[in-house]
Design a protein around this motif. Structure first.
Motif, PDB file in Angstrom:
ATOM      1  N   MET A   1      59.031   3.735  11.948  1.00 32.04           N
ATOM      2  CA  MET A   1      59.581   2.670  11.639  1.00 32.04           C
ATOM      3  C   MET A   1      59.774   1.681  13.104  1.00 32.04           C
ATOM      4  SD  MET A   1      63.555   2.107  10.785  1.00 32.04           S
ATOM      5  CE  MET A   1      63.418   3.206   9.781  1.00 32.04           C
ATOM      6  N   THR A   2      59.531   0.318  12.907  1.00 29.92           N
ATOM      7  CA  THR A   2      59.265  -0.587  14.153  1.00 29.92           C
ATOM      8  C   THR A   2      60.924  -0.573  14.341  1.00 29.92           C
ATOM      9  OG1 THR A   2      59.338  -2.820  13.120  1.00 29.92           O
ATOM     10  CG2 THR A   2      57.210  -1.361  12.949  1.00 29.92           C
ATOM     11  N   TYR A   3      60.879  -1.385  15.939  1.00 26.07           N
ATOM     12  CA  TYR A   3      62.005  -2.154  16.311  1.00 26.07           C
ATOM     13  C   TYR A   3      62.826  -2.886  15.421  1.00 26.07           C
ATOM     14  CZ  TYR A   3      61.475   0.197  20.639  1.00 26.07           C
ATOM     15  OH  TYR A   3      61.240   0.739  22.181  1.00 26.07           O
ATOM     16  N   ASP A   4      61.578  -4.071  14.693  1.00 25.89           N
ATOM     17  CA  ASP A   4      62.437  -5.059  13.836  1.00 25.89           C
ATOM     18  C   ASP A   4      63.169  -3.863  12.586  1.00 25.89           C
ATOM     19  OD1 ASP A   4      62.456  -7.055  15.851  1.00 25.89           O
ATOM     20  OD2 ASP A   4      60.241  -7.320  14.845  1.00 25.89           O
ATOM     21  N   GLU A   5      62.338  -3.514  12.100  1.00 21.04           N
ATOM     22  CA  GLU A   5      62.535  -2.789  10.645  1.00 21.04           C
ATOM     23  C   GLU A   5      63.873  -2.305  11.113  1.00 21.04           C
ATOM     24  OE1 GLU A   5      58.200  -2.051   8.853  1.00 21.04           O
ATOM     25  OE2 GLU A   5      58.660  -0.306   9.830  1.00 21.04           O
ATOM     26  N   PHE A   6      64.023  -1.152  12.067  1.00 20.54           N
ATOM     27  CA  PHE A   6      64.810  -0.581  12.344  1.00 20.54           C
ATOM     28  C   PHE A   6      66.282  -1.299  12.101  1.00 20.54           C
ATOM     29  CE2 PHE A   6      68.489   1.876  14.860  1.00 20.54           C
ATOM     30  CZ  PHE A   6      68.457   2.675  14.769  1.00 20.54           C
ATOM     31  N   TYR A   7      66.404  -2.528  12.975  1.00 20.19           N
ATOM     32  CA  TYR A   7      67.794  -3.586  13.511  1.00 20.19           C
ATOM     33  C   TYR A   7      67.423  -3.920  12.334  1.00 20.19           C
ATOM     34  CZ  TYR A   7      69.676  -7.852  14.544  1.00 20.19           C
ATOM     35  OH  TYR A   7      70.069  -8.965  15.166  1.00 20.19           O
ATOM     36  N   ASN A   8      66.945  -4.711  10.940  1.00 23.53           N
ATOM     37  CA  ASN A   8      66.828  -5.145  10.258  1.00 23.53           C
ATOM     38  C   ASN A   8      67.885  -4.126   8.927  1.00 23.53           C
ATOM     39  OD1 ASN A   8      65.808  -7.278  10.613  1.00 23.53           O
ATOM     40  ND2 ASN A   8      64.041  -7.086  10.030  1.00 23.53           N
ATOM     41  N   ASN A   9      67.298  -2.840   9.252  1.00 24.90           N
ATOM     42  CA  ASN A   9      68.253  -1.689   8.368  1.00 24.90           C
ATOM     43  C   ASN A   9      69.865  -1.720   8.574  1.00 24.90           C
ATOM     44  OD1 ASN A   9      67.612   0.510   6.815  1.00 24.90           O
ATOM     45  ND2 ASN A   9      67.504   1.878   8.059  1.00 24.90           N
ATOM     46  N   LEU A  10      69.939  -1.790  10.393  1.00 23.70           N
ATOM     47  CA  LEU A  10      71.245  -1.363  10.004  1.00 23.70           C
ATOM     48  C   LEU A  10      72.239  -2.573   9.384  1.00 23.70           C
ATOM     49  CD1 LEU A  10      71.303  -1.052  14.679  1.00 23.70           C
ATOM     50  CD2 LEU A  10      71.215   1.160  12.130  1.00 23.70           C
ATOM     51  N   GLY A  11      71.690  -3.224   9.269  1.00 22.72           N
ATOM     52  CA  GLY A  11      71.633  -4.840   9.028  1.00 22.72           C
ATOM     53  C   GLY A  11      72.657  -4.160   7.487  1.00 22.72           C
ATOM     54  N   SER A  12      71.551  -3.773   6.601  1.00 20.90           N
ATOM     55  CA  SER A  12      71.704  -3.457   5.306  1.00 20.90           C
ATOM     56  C   SER A  12      72.615  -3.180   4.479  1.00 20.90           C
ATOM     57  CB  SER A  12      70.183  -3.701   5.030  1.00 20.90           C
ATOM     58  OG  SER A  12      69.627  -2.610   5.654  1.00 20.90           O
ATOM     59  N   ASN A  13      72.956  -2.150   5.835  1.00 17.95           N
ATOM     60  CA  ASN A  13      74.048  -0.804   5.122  1.00 17.95           C
ATOM     61  C   ASN A  13      75.092  -0.206   5.917  1.00 17.95           C
ATOM     62  OD1 ASN A  13      71.752   0.709   3.559  1.00 17.95           O
ATOM     63  ND2 ASN A  13      70.662   0.328   5.367  1.00 17.95           N
ATOM     64  N   THR A  14      75.886  -1.634   5.942  1.00 20.65           N
ATOM     65  CA  THR A  14      77.400  -0.819   6.826  1.00 20.65           C
ATOM     66  C   THR A  14      78.272  -0.551   6.096  1.00 20.65           C
ATOM     67  OG1 THR A  14      77.608  -3.515   6.760  1.00 20.65           O
ATOM     68  CG2 THR A  14      77.212  -3.023   8.328  1.00 20.65           C
ATOM     69  N   GLY A  15      79.783  -0.398   6.319  1.00 20.62           N
ATOM     70  CA  GLY A  15      80.647  -0.109   5.508  1.00 20.62           C
ATOM     71  C   GLY A  15      81.886  -1.097   5.822  1.00 20.62           C
ATOM     72  N   ASN A  16      83.050  -0.338   5.526  1.00 20.61           N
ATOM     73  CA  ASN A  16      83.959  -1.098   6.100  1.00 20.61           C
ATOM     74  C   ASN A  16      85.314   0.615   6.282  1.00 20.61           C
ATOM     75  OD1 ASN A  16      86.324  -2.424   6.268  1.00 20.61           O
ATOM     76  ND2 ASN A  16      87.442  -2.488   4.647  1.00 20.61           N
ATOM     77  N   ARG A  17      85.174   0.778   7.811  1.00 14.12           N
ATOM     78  CA  ARG A  17      85.311   1.669   8.731  1.00 14.12           C
ATOM     79  C   ARG A  17      85.361   1.237  10.327  1.00 14.12           C
ATOM     80  NH1 ARG A  17      83.238   8.075   8.147  1.00 14.12           N
ATOM     81  NH2 ARG A  17      85.274   8.148   6.575  1.00 14.12           N
ATOM     82  N   ASP A  18      87.179   1.704  11.084  1.00 14.37           N
ATOM     83  CA  ASP A  18      87.485   1.240  11.879  1.00 14.37           C
ATOM     84  C   ASP A  18      86.204   1.955  12.751  1.00 14.37           C
ATOM     85  OD1 ASP A  18      88.874   3.489  13.648  1.00 14.37           O
ATOM     86  OD2 ASP A  18      89.915   3.667  11.636  1.00 14.37           O
ATOM     87  N   LEU A  19      85.750   2.074  14.056  1.00 12.52           N
ATOM     88  CA  LEU A  19      84.958   2.245  14.665  1.00 12.52           C
ATOM     89  C   LEU A  19      85.905   3.593  15.395  1.00 12.52           C
ATOM     90  CD1 LEU A  19      83.062   1.915  16.350  1.00 12.52           C
ATOM     91  CD2 LEU A  19      83.703   0.792  18.627  1.00 12.52           C
ATOM     92  N   GLU A  20      86.883   4.061  15.444  1.00 13.36           N
ATOM     93  CA  GLU A  20      87.060   5.449  16.023  1.00 13.36           C
ATOM     94  C   GLU A  20      86.803   5.833  14.520  1.00 13.36           C
ATOM     95  OE1 GLU A  20      91.306   7.960  17.423  1.00 13.36           O
ATOM     96  OE2 GLU A  20      91.408   5.522  17.660  1.00 13.36           O
ATOM     97  N   THR A  21      87.008   6.206  13.685  1.00  7.84           N
ATOM     98  CA  THR A  21      86.640   6.567  12.962  1.00  7.84           C
ATOM     99  C   THR A  21      85.356   7.156  12.390  1.00  7.84           C
ATOM    100  OG1 THR A  21      88.998   6.197  11.849  1.00  7.84           O
ATOM    101  CG2 THR A  21      87.253   7.115  10.311  1.00  7.84           C
ATOM    102  N   TYR A  22      85.084   5.686  13.079  1.00  2.59           N
ATOM    103  CA  TYR A  22      83.374   5.778  11.740  1.00  2.59           C
ATOM    104  C   TYR A  22      82.485   6.476  13.290  1.00  2.59           C
ATOM    105  CZ  TYR A  22      77.952   4.192  12.486  1.00  2.59           C
ATOM    106  OH  TYR A  22      76.890   4.270  12.712  1.00  2.59           O
ATOM    107  N   LEU A  23      82.692   6.772  14.535  1.00  4.38           N
ATOM    108  CA  LEU A  23      82.637   7.440  15.399  1.00  4.38           C
ATOM    109  C   LEU A  23      82.994   8.724  15.362  1.00  4.38           C
ATOM    110  CD1 LEU A  23      82.894   5.186  18.878  1.00  4.38           C
ATOM    111  CD2 LEU A  23      81.004   5.630  17.228  1.00  4.38           C
ATOM    112  N   LEU A  24      83.984   9.165  14.451  1.00  4.13           N
ATOM    113  CA  LEU A  24      83.744  10.856  14.322  1.00  4.13           C
ATOM    114  C   LEU A  24      83.675  10.983  13.358  1.00  4.13           C
ATOM    115  CD1 LEU A  24      88.508  10.133  14.388  1.00  4.13           C
ATOM    116  CD2 LEU A  24      87.058  11.983  16.153  1.00  4.13           C
ATOM    117  N   ALA A  25      82.893   9.877  13.084  1.00  2.53           N
ATOM    118  CA  ALA A  25      81.839  10.802  11.286  1.00  2.53           C
ATOM    119  C   ALA A  25      80.581  10.976  11.931  1.00  2.53           C
ATOM    120  CB  ALA A  25      82.358   9.569  10.543  1.00  2.53           C
TER     121      ALA A  25
END
Length: 173
Positions: A1-25
């Motif tokens: 996976m290239t830097y660009d592919e990794f970056y693009n993959n991050l944008g397509s898999n988001t959810g709705n969680r506050d940051l503290e809960t996200y980091l705990l998970a």
């Protein structure tokens, strides 16, 4: 996976969680993956799965953490951890950020202009306060500080990469 592919993959898999809960998970998932070598694919999966995975219980002892972990102190130290100092550094970053966010609830996090940057009560600077922005800005920092040609090369990661990604995401505008 290239830097660009990794970056693009991050944008397509988001959810709705506050940051503290996200980091705990994320911490819970990282602890489960401790003995594995971190690859770009595993890192991507951990970051995506943290949007829906069970969060770890907050530990009040983490409130004693007041400084961002020093990567060099962990990487150069002798450790008994099977995953080494890089893993320990990443766990320390996650716990630090969880503690900071917990301390800022009902205070700095209520500032409507927080995305222009705020200081926590411990004096640490923050620009990003949700999983999407911290991951986006962390990865943008990687991309912006490399050369454009490098962004098309393989994204080589280690456990240190995750800690750096989160810290760069915290402070990168």
């Amino acid at each position: 996976m290239t830097y660009d592919e990794f970056y693009n993959n991050l944008g397509s898999n988001t959810g709705n969680r506050d940051l503290e809960t996200y980091l705990l998970a994320l911490l819970n998932l990282v602890e489960q993956a401790r003995k594995q070598s971190l690859s770009a694919d595993l890192l991507s999966n951990l970051l995506v799965d943290a949007f829906i995975s069970e969060p770890k219980k907050f530990n009040i002892e983490w409130l004693k953490i007041i400084e961002a972990p020093d990567e060099k102190g962990f990487i150069n130290s002798k450790t008994s951890s099977p995953s080494g100092g890089e893993y320990d550094y990443t766990v320390a970053v996650i716990k630090f950020q969880i503690a900071e966010l917990h301390k800022m609830k009902g205070k700095q996090l209520d500032d409507e202009y927080k995305y222009f940057g705020i200081d926590s009560e411990t004096g640490n600077r923050w620009y990003n306060f949700d999983p999407d922005s911290i991951l986006e800005c962390g990865m943008r920092c990687y991309l912006d500080h490399g050369d454009n040609e490098n962004n098309h090369h393989e994204f080589e990661v280690s456990w240190k990469t995750l800690g750096n990604l989160l810290e760069m995401g915290r402070i990168y505008e």
